[in-house]
Design an enzyme around this catalytic site. Sequence first.
Site, PDB file in Angstrom:
ATOM      1  N   SER A   1     -42.532 -29.564  18.007  1.00 11.28           N
ATOM      2  CA  SER A   1     -41.321 -29.860  17.805  1.00 11.28           C
ATOM      3  C   SER A   1     -40.673 -28.900  16.743  1.00 11.28           C
ATOM      4  O   SER A   1     -39.509 -28.371  16.779  1.00 11.28           O
ATOM      5  CB  SER A   1     -41.071 -31.200  16.999  1.00 11.28           C
ATOM      6  OG  SER A   1     -39.843 -31.682  16.668  1.00 11.28           O
TER       7      SER A   1
ATOM      8  N   LYS B   1     -39.887 -32.539  11.203  1.00 16.73           N
ATOM      9  CA  LYS B   1     -39.950 -33.047  12.484  1.00 16.73           C
ATOM     10  C   LYS B   1     -40.777 -34.224  12.525  1.00 16.73           C
ATOM     11  O   LYS B   1     -41.240 -34.447  13.763  1.00 16.73           O
ATOM     12  CB  LYS B   1     -40.451 -31.723  13.296  1.00 16.73           C
ATOM     13  CG  LYS B   1     -39.854 -30.339  13.188  1.00 16.73           C
ATOM     14  CD  LYS B   1     -38.616 -30.473  12.848  1.00 16.73           C
ATOM     15  CE  LYS B   1     -37.636 -30.955  14.269  1.00 16.73           C
ATOM     16  NZ  LYS B   1     -36.042 -30.914  13.617  1.00 16.73           N
TER      17      LYS B   1
ATOM     18  N   HIS C   1     -37.945 -33.161   2.075  1.00 17.63           N
ATOM     19  CA  HIS C   1     -39.373 -32.629   2.825  1.00 17.63           C
ATOM     20  C   HIS C   1     -40.257 -32.200   1.880  1.00 17.63           C
ATOM     21  O   HIS C   1     -41.295 -31.561   2.035  1.00 17.63           O
ATOM     22  CB  HIS C   1     -38.870 -31.475   3.614  1.00 17.63           C
ATOM     23  CG  HIS C   1     -38.378 -32.066   5.132  1.00 17.63           C
ATOM     24  ND1 HIS C   1     -38.755 -33.098   5.693  1.00 17.63           N
ATOM     25  CD2 HIS C   1     -37.327 -31.376   5.753  1.00 17.63           C
ATOM     26  CE1 HIS C   1     -37.819 -33.122   6.678  1.00 17.63           C
ATOM     27  NE2 HIS C   1     -36.955 -32.008   6.702  1.00 17.63           N
TER      28      HIS C   1
HETATM   29  S1  PPS Z   1     -35.998 -32.783  10.297  1.00 17.41           S
HETATM   30  O1  PPS Z   1     -35.281 -31.238  10.899  1.00 17.41           O
HETATM   31  O2  PPS Z   1     -37.149 -32.157   9.783  1.00 17.41           O
HETATM   32  O3  PPS Z   1     -35.163 -33.458   9.695  1.00 17.41           O
HETATM   33  O4  PPS Z   1     -36.422 -33.519  11.745  1.00 17.41           O
HETATM   34  P1  PPS Z   1     -36.765 -34.886  11.905  1.00 17.41           P
HETATM   35  O5  PPS Z   1     -35.637 -35.891  11.842  1.00 17.41           O
HETATM   36  O6  PPS Z   1     -37.779 -35.329  10.907  1.00 17.41           O
HETATM   37  O7  PPS Z   1     -37.669 -34.806  13.409  1.00 17.41           O
HETATM   38  C1  PPS Z   1     -36.754 -34.417  14.556  1.00 17.41           C
HETATM   39  C2  PPS Z   1     -37.901 -35.129  15.368  1.00 17.41           C
HETATM   40  O8  PPS Z   1     -37.731 -36.613  15.496  1.00 17.41           O
HETATM   41  C3  PPS Z   1     -37.276 -36.960  16.890  1.00 17.41           C
HETATM   42  N1  PPS Z   1     -36.185 -38.261  16.963  1.00 17.41           N
HETATM   43  C4  PPS Z   1     -36.507 -39.135  17.606  1.00 17.41           C
HETATM   44  N2  PPS Z   1     -37.675 -39.715  18.376  1.00 17.41           N
HETATM   45  C5  PPS Z   1     -37.584 -40.813  19.262  1.00 17.41           C
HETATM   46  N3  PPS Z   1     -36.497 -41.615  18.791  1.00 17.41           N
HETATM   47  C6  PPS Z   1     -35.455 -41.476  18.102  1.00 17.41           C
HETATM   48  N4  PPS Z   1     -34.639 -42.330  18.049  1.00 17.41           N
HETATM   49  C7  PPS Z   1     -35.577 -40.303  17.439  1.00 17.41           C
HETATM   50  N5  PPS Z   1     -34.633 -39.502  16.691  1.00 17.41           N
HETATM   51  C8  PPS Z   1     -35.190 -38.304  16.176  1.00 17.41           C
HETATM   52  C9  PPS Z   1     -36.436 -35.637  17.342  1.00 17.41           C
HETATM   53  O9  PPS Z   1     -36.138 -35.586  18.819  1.00 17.41           O
HETATM   54  C10 PPS Z   1     -37.525 -34.535  17.034  1.00 17.41           C
HETATM   55  O10 PPS Z   1     -38.531 -34.516  17.713  1.00 17.41           O
HETATM   56  P2  PPS Z   1     -38.625 -33.626  18.821  1.00 17.41           P
HETATM   57  O11 PPS Z   1     -40.090 -33.953  19.502  1.00 17.41           O
HETATM   58  O12 PPS Z   1     -38.141 -32.220  18.620  1.00 17.41           O
HETATM   59  O13 PPS Z   1     -37.858 -34.211  20.019  1.00 17.41           O
END
Ligand code: PPS
Length: 292
Positions: free
Chosen positions: A136, A44, A106
Amino acid sequence: MDLPRPELFDFHGISLTHYFTDNWENVQNFQARPDDVVIASYPKAGNTWLSHILDLLFFGQMSPDRQTSIPLYFRVPDLEITFPDFQPGTDMLNNVLTSPRLIKTHLPVKYLPKSFWDQNCRIIYVSRNAKDSVSSYFHFERMTAMHPEPGDWSSYLHRFMEGKMVFGSWYDHVSSWWEKKQTYSKLHYMFYEDLTKDTGQEIDKLCTFLGLSPSAEEKKNILSRVHFTEMKTNKMVNHSLFNGMDFKISPFMRKGKIGDWKNHFTVAQNQEFDEHYKNKMKDTTLQFCTDV
Ligand code: PPS
């Protein structure tokens, strides 16, 4: 897909589920290629965001169909994953014909396969502040069949503090990758919060690290395509095509904000968390921003 939730168990000192341990030997013996680019993070922290950015930087011009026809989780396979109806991540990666391979993981630093270090591969680590990470992660675990049910928020928060999460302790993960950066020059350590505040500047730093020089036009195009609202509605990156998630419970692209933790932590939980955090992070120089 109606799958039972997996158990969390201790595996070589970190908590995992069988989806991430079933292929462990092949993961540990994985053969890296010198031009592989690894995108590592605790869950996340923005791995998907960065994966999309890198895919566009490397392949956006060369093969534009790739972004409109192949879901991101096939373009940037997850090294350690095994999931029903999917090839294990290692097989997907061994079958990648384009280069460089972009590899999501991860894994804690000590479990990254040795071959990546031997081949001196470029690694990008993205980190996110603990409070937004746990908030998240909570919503993600509510909606994905790959992880155990999170239970109620209060006990979840305590479990996070104890490090009993899929992929282990956030505190150990972010700080041991940070320590590695001090000795391994091909590790670019970045922060979700910086990426949020100035995406263009972070892309410039990435390009310097990767030796890429996109034109101003290309960069503008990438910036518009990696914006949260754009990614949220893009089926090729928002995980809506992946059958192990239930978007009726919560979307994968949920809020994409710094500071959403304030909608989750009570004042008492915040005080307790801060005390515990100070102690857990006392030996690292790593600093996070938790607010805009
Ligand atoms: S995972 O499942 O571990 O691979 O998730 P990961 O991609 O690392 O993290 C997901 C969170 O990143 C947010 N996210 C973004 N935030 C801002 N801008 C962009 N473009 C973006 N893309 C992904 C996503 O919404 C998750 O955070 P939260 O707080 O849940 O919204």
